[in-house]
Scaffold this active site. Structure first.
Site, PDB file in Angstrom:
ATOM      1  N   SER A  75      -9.076  54.411  64.561  1.00 27.84           N
ATOM      2  CA  SER A  75      -7.999  55.424  65.082  1.00 27.84           C
ATOM      3  C   SER A  75      -8.715  56.413  66.210  1.00 27.84           C
ATOM      4  O   SER A  75      -9.457  56.031  67.198  1.00 27.84           O
ATOM      5  CB  SER A  75      -7.454  56.273  64.031  1.00 27.84           C
ATOM      6  OG  SER A  75      -6.183  56.786  64.674  1.00 27.84           O
ATOM      7  N   GLU A 169       2.029  49.315  64.562  1.00 24.42           N
ATOM      8  CA  GLU A 169       1.652  50.864  64.785  1.00 24.42           C
ATOM      9  C   GLU A 169       1.811  51.261  66.233  1.00 24.42           C
ATOM     10  O   GLU A 169       2.148  50.476  67.046  1.00 24.42           O
ATOM     11  CB  GLU A 169      -0.049  50.512  64.943  1.00 24.42           C
ATOM     12  CG  GLU A 169      -0.544  50.118  63.411  1.00 24.42           C
ATOM     13  CD  GLU A 169      -2.015  50.159  63.352  1.00 24.42           C
ATOM     14  OE1 GLU A 169      -2.635  51.169  63.743  1.00 24.42           O
ATOM     15  OE2 GLU A 169      -2.717  49.078  63.459  1.00 24.42           O
TER      16      GLU A 169
END
Length: 197
Positions: A75, A169
Site C-alpha cells: 500500500s 481494490e
C-alpha cells in the site's frame, strides 16, 4: 528484506506486521527489517520517504550487499518502495536486487479509474479515505510530485519489480499503471493479480 509497511502514510503499527515479517523470514531464510518511519499528520511529506531512504542507505553502510537486498512494501509502503528505488538511483546509491510492491498506491493525484470503480468493493479503502489521507500526508504539496506519486517518476534503470494487486481494490489501476510504464522503460516486471481479495 527491507519491508516498508502500509497504513496510508498516517498509520500502521509494526506489531501487526511481525507475523508477516516472520513468515517472510522463515520462507526465504532472510532477515526482515521493518522501519518505523515517521507518519503524518505529525510528520507530513517528505518525512516518510526521507526515513525510508535513510534506512536503506544505512543498511548498505552497515555492510549489507545491495544485490542481496530486496525492498518491499504494501500500500503506502509500496509507494515508498518505488520512491526509495527511484531516489537511490538518482543519488547514485547502489540499487537492490529487486523491488516488490503489494497493492501499491502510486498516484495520489486521484486520476486512475479504479479509485471510483472499486470504491464500494474494496474491503479496506475508499475514494474518500484516499482523498483524506492525501490531504493529511501532502497538505498543499503537488500530488503529482514523483516523490509522492512515483508513477510520475522515471523507472529507467531500476531493478526488476514484482507487483501484486486484487482486481477489486481501489489501488488496482495503480499497480497496472506502474507495470505498463516500467515495462515501456525497459524494466523487467512481473504482475500478479487475483480476484475477490
Amino acid at each position: 528484506i527491507l519491508h516498508l509497511h502500509g497504513g496510508a502514510f498516517i498509520g500502521g503499527k509494526l506489531r501487526t506486521y511481525r507475523p508477516f515479517a516472520g513468515a517472510l523470514a522463515k520462507q526465504l531464510n532472510a532477515e526482515v527489517i521493518l522501519p518505523d518511519y515517521r507518519l503524518a499528520p505529525e510528520h507530513p511529506f517528505p518525512a516518510a520517504p526521507e526515513d525510508c531512504l535513510a534506512v536503506y542507505r544505512s543498511l548498505l553502510e552497515c555492510g549489507v550487499e545491495a544485490d542481496k537486498l530486496a525492498v518491499t512494501g504494501d500500500s503506502a509502503g509500496g509507494n515508498l518502495t518505488l520512491v526509495t528505488l527511484q531516489t537511490a538511483r538518482d543519488q547514485g546509491i547502489a540499487l537492490p536486487r529487486c523491488g516488490v510492491a503489494i497493492s501499491p498506491g502510486v498516484d495520489i493525484s486521484g486520476r486512475l479509474p479504479s479509485w471510483h470503480e472499486n470504491d464500494r468493493r474494496d474491503a479496506m479503502l475508499s475514494y474518500d479515505t484516499i482523498q483524506i489521507m492525501a490531504k493529511v500526508y501532502l497538505g498543499d504539496h503537488p500530488r503529482d510530485d514523483p516523490r509522492a506519486s512515483p508513477l510520475h517518476g522515471d523507472f529507467t534503470g531500476l531493478p526488476p519489480l514484482l507487483l501484486t494487486v486484487s482486481d477489486q481494490e481501489c489501488l488496482r489501476d495503480d499497480a497496472y499503471a506502474v507495470s505498463a510504464k516500467a515495462r515501456s522503460q525497459g524494466l523487467r516486471v512481473e504482475m500478479l493479480t487475483r480476484p475477490d481479495l
